[in-house]
Design a protein around this motif. Structure first.
Motif, short mmCIF file in Angstrom:
data_model
loop_
_atom_site.label_atom_id
_atom_site.label_comp_id
_atom_site.label_asym_id
_atom_site.label_seq_id
_atom_site.Cartn_x
_atom_site.Cartn_y
_atom_site.Cartn_z
N VAL A 282 -2.61 11.61 -12.73
CA VAL A 282 -2.48 10.73 -11.58
C VAL A 282 -1.06 10.20 -11.55
N TYR A 283 -0.52 10.07 -10.35
CA TYR A 283 0.83 9.54 -10.23
C TYR A 283 0.77 8.16 -9.60
N ALA A 284 1.63 7.28 -10.13
CA ALA A 284 1.70 5.93 -9.58
C ALA A 284 3.16 5.55 -9.43
N ALA A 285 3.49 4.96 -8.28
CA ALA A 285 4.86 4.50 -8.07
C ALA A 285 5.08 3.29 -8.99
N LYS A 286 6.25 3.24 -9.60
CA LYS A 286 6.55 2.13 -10.50
C LYS A 286 6.68 0.83 -9.70
N SER A 287 6.28 -0.27 -10.32
CA SER A 287 6.29 -1.56 -9.63
C SER A 287 7.70 -2.00 -9.25
N MET A 288 8.69 -1.48 -9.96
CA MET A 288 10.07 -1.85 -9.63
C MET A 288 10.44 -1.48 -8.21
N ASN A 289 9.75 -0.45 -7.70
CA ASN A 289 10.02 -0.03 -6.32
C ASN A 289 9.74 -1.14 -5.32
N ILE A 290 8.79 -2.01 -5.67
CA ILE A 290 8.45 -3.11 -4.75
C ILE A 290 9.68 -4.00 -4.54
N PHE B 258 7.27 -2.38 6.57
CA PHE B 258 8.28 -1.46 6.08
C PHE B 258 7.60 -0.34 5.31
N ALA B 259 8.08 0.84 5.49
CA ALA B 259 7.51 1.97 4.73
C ALA B 259 8.64 2.81 4.16
N ASP B 260 8.52 3.16 2.89
CA ASP B 260 9.52 3.99 2.24
C ASP B 260 8.87 5.26 1.73
N ASN B 261 9.21 6.35 2.36
CA ASN B 261 8.55 7.61 2.02
C ASN B 261 8.96 8.13 0.65
N ASN B 262 10.16 7.75 0.18
CA ASN B 262 10.60 8.25 -1.13
C ASN B 262 9.71 7.75 -2.24
N SER B 263 9.47 6.46 -2.25
CA SER B 263 8.61 5.90 -3.30
C SER B 263 7.14 5.91 -2.86
N ASP C 28 9.94 12.92 -11.40
CA ASP C 28 10.27 11.79 -10.53
C ASP C 28 10.29 10.49 -11.35
N SER C 29 11.51 9.94 -11.54
CA SER C 29 11.63 8.79 -12.44
C SER C 29 11.22 7.49 -11.77
N THR C 30 10.88 7.53 -10.49
CA THR C 30 10.43 6.30 -9.83
C THR C 30 8.91 6.16 -9.94
N THR D 191 0.86 -1.19 0.00
CA THR D 191 0.00 0.00 0.00
C THR D 191 0.90 1.24 0.00
N ASN D 192 0.34 2.41 0.23
CA ASN D 192 1.15 3.64 0.24
C ASN D 192 1.72 3.91 1.63
N ALA D 193 2.90 4.50 1.62
CA ALA D 193 3.52 4.87 2.89
C ALA D 193 2.68 5.93 3.59
N HIS D 194 2.08 6.84 2.80
CA HIS D 194 1.32 7.90 3.47
C HIS D 194 0.07 7.34 4.15
N VAL D 195 -0.38 6.17 3.68
CA VAL D 195 -1.52 5.52 4.34
C VAL D 195 -1.10 4.99 5.70
N VAL D 196 0.04 4.27 5.66
CA VAL D 196 0.55 3.68 6.90
C VAL D 196 0.90 4.77 7.92
N ASN D 197 1.48 5.86 7.37
CA ASN D 197 1.87 6.94 8.28
C ASN D 197 0.66 7.58 8.96
N ARG D 198 -0.44 7.60 8.24
CA ARG D 198 -1.63 8.26 8.76
C ARG D 198 -2.33 7.42 9.82
N LEU D 199 -2.25 6.10 9.67
CA LEU D 199 -3.06 5.21 10.50
C LEU D 199 -2.28 4.67 11.69
#
Lengths: 366, 188
Positions: A312-320, A207-212, A271-273, A180-188
């Motif tokens: 709309v922005y989407a993090a690339k799957s490679m980040n996973i 694990f949460a990565d705020n960059n991606s 943002d290339s990610t 899921t998104n880091a901002h979701v985890v950070n909020r909850l």
């Protein structure tokens, strides 16, 4: 009469050097001859001027000498007063202007700073709107009631508290690992996931990565049954521009399908990610999977441009993959195995969605 | 000796270009004027300039022979300096608009106008003198400014006799006349 002789005569006349006879003759000459008279007046004027000039010059010379003498004596104290006086006079002369200028400058800088702050905040807020959705609890109560009515006696664990936020997550490992998104985890503070059938499971952030803006959740609930095969795979490579994509998410209390295309290979601010997509998403779509026509997860919805349509922005799957590497380094016991073959290839869209919708979860919490 | 008589003596001295009188006036009045100018957007150099100009105004008045001081010399000098300085400030566009009317001043407009006229004449003559060239300039300077007699001048300049020097002087004076009136006409 020669000019020079006339000049001589005028000078002698002025100085009183003429004899009575000469004087009478000269005066008679002036009377009878207007030209000579005119010349005599001019000469007189010039000689008077010369005289005055000489006087003034001599006097000025005296003044300079006296001033020099008095300066040397210190009566006309030059140096100590000079420097100070300049500063004082400048300050006195301009103190009002300086005060006004300072006020204006101060106001301007405050205003500018304020504007900049206000504007940048606006931009931050407006540029990227996180797509975590706030839940209106009355609706949820109603939905719950509906669910109960539909499914008879409740079999699923009930949420301890009414959740405040809603987002989306999807399984990447049948053992119960979700992205899921880091901002979701950070909020909850506490995280629950709910599948399309309305089953709740307690989950924790691994694990949460705020960059991606990506996070890995793990379902800790014992009620969760391990899934053997996930129908979709995670794509490692970049997607091409204009490729068709679709997404599933929970902008409302029900799973919602969205379709669009890849509009740019980079995200917000180059943002290339991340990718830029054109797809309809709303708060709650955060963390939703973005898939291509072959059923490969190519990205994860993160945010959208507030003041632009359909950006709309989407993090690339490679980040996973990067996230999993990071988790491996941190903790060896957590082994996450990503699905490598997509079972959705060649299916038409409704079937693809039907096959995978069980593995897309609503992420809720407060 | 009363104050008034003393001042009269000083002014008579001034008309004779007497150093001691000049110095006395400087000593008595300059600090006041400097303070005034420093307090009104000026510096010490400007104070010196203004005071010197006021001294020239005073000299012109004193040497005219018809000058009667009907106020304290201090007041007169202050009035002249103040007027001159405000004028200068206006010219420099630095006039701050503050005019302390509490000051005790006497009207000096006429004097200053006359002075300005004389100042222009002085400058015209200075220019004309600078243009007549040598040996005319030195010759006229020696005779009219330094008031040397013709014999000495002839000796200094190498003329065989005073009459030759005198003839040369008149020739120079004619040149000066032309230059001077040409400038007067231009100036008007």
């Amino acid at each position: 009469m020669d000019d020079i002789l006339l000049l001589q005569a005028v000078e002698r006349y002025m100085k009183g050097e003429m004899s009575a006879q000469e004087k009478a003759f000269f005066e008679e000459l002036r009377k009878s001859n207007p030209e000579i008279d005119q010349a005599a007046v001019e000469h007189t004027f010039l000689l008077n001027q010369l005289d005055k000039h000489a006087e003034t010059k001599a006097y000025k010379h005296s003044l300079y000498e006296v001033a020099a003498k008095l300066t040397a004596e210190g009566v006309m104290s030059e140096s100590p007063l000079k420097g100070k006086a300049k500063v004082v006079s400048f300050w006195k002369k301009y103190k009002r202007n300086i005060a006004v200028a300072a006020c204006i400058a101060g106001l301007m800088s405050i205003t500018t700073a304020g504007l900049i702050i206000a504007y940048t905040q606006k931009v931050n807020q407006s540029n990227k709107e996180d797509l975590i959705g706030k839940i209106q609890n009355t609706n949820r109560e109603l939905d719950k009631l509906n669910n109960k009515l539909q499914s008879g006696p409740a079999t699923n664990p009930v949420l301890p508290q009414n959740p405040d936020y809603r987002a989306t997550g999807f399984l990447i490992d049948g053992k119960g690992y979700l992205v899921t998104n880091a901002h979701v985890v950070n909020r909850l503070k506490s995280v629950y996931v709910e599948n399309a059938r309305g089953e709740y499971f307690k989950a924790v952030s691994v694990f949460a990565d705020n960059n991606s803006d990506l996070a890995i959740l793990k379902i800790t609930d014992t009620a969760f049954k391990t899934v053997l095969n996930l129908p979709y795979s995670i794509r490692k490579n970049n997607l091409d521009l204009a490729e068709q994509i679709f997404t599933l998410g929970f902008p409302r209390n029900e799973i919602v399908y969205g379709e669009g295309y890849l509009s740019a290979k980079s995200g917000n601010d180059g943002d290339s990610t991340a990718y830029q997509l054109t797809v309809s998403v709303n708060p709650g779509n955060s963390g939703g999977p973005v898939l291509n026509k072959n059923g490969e997860v190519i990205g994860i919805i993160t945010s959208k441009e507030k003041n632009a349509d359909g950006v709309v922005y989407a993090a690339k799957s490679m980040n996973i993959f990067k996230l999993l590497d990071a988790i491996k380094k941190m903790d060896d016991t957590q082994t996450i195995k990503l699905p490598n073959n997509s079972g959705l290839k060649g299916l038409d869209r409704p079937q693809q969605v039907k096959k995978m919708e069980d593995f897309v979860f609503m992420v809720v919490g407060n | 000796m009363s104050n008034l008589e003393q001042e009269k003596l000083v002014l008579e001295g001034l008309a004779r270009n007497d150093r001691q009188s000049i110095e006395a006036i400087y000593r008595d009045n300059y600090p006041m004027i400097q303070a005034f100018i420093l307090n009104n957007s000026g510096n010490a150099d400007e104070a010196k300039d203004i005071f010197q100009e006021a001294m020239i105004v005073l000299f012109e008045k004193a040497s005219s022979g018809v000058f009667e001081l009907n106020c304290q010399l201090k007041t007169y000098i202050y009035s002249v300096c103040r007027r001159l300085w405000l004028k200068r400030l206006q010219q420099l566009q630095r006039y701050s608009g503050q005019s302390d009317n509490m000051d005790e001043t006497v009207p000096v407009e006429e004097e200053i106008e006359a002075h300005e006229k004389r100042n222009t004449d002085f400058i015209i003559m200075e220019n004309a003198m600078s243009k007549i060239g040598e040996p005319c300039k030195s010759l006229l300077d020696a005779y009219y400014m330094q008031k040397k007699n013709m014999q000495d001048i002839a000796k200094n300049f190498g003329y065989t006799n005073a009459d030759n020097a005198k003839t040369q002087k008149y020739k120079c004076l004619m040149r000066l006349k032309k230059l001077f009136f040409a400038q007067v006409k231009n100036g008007q």
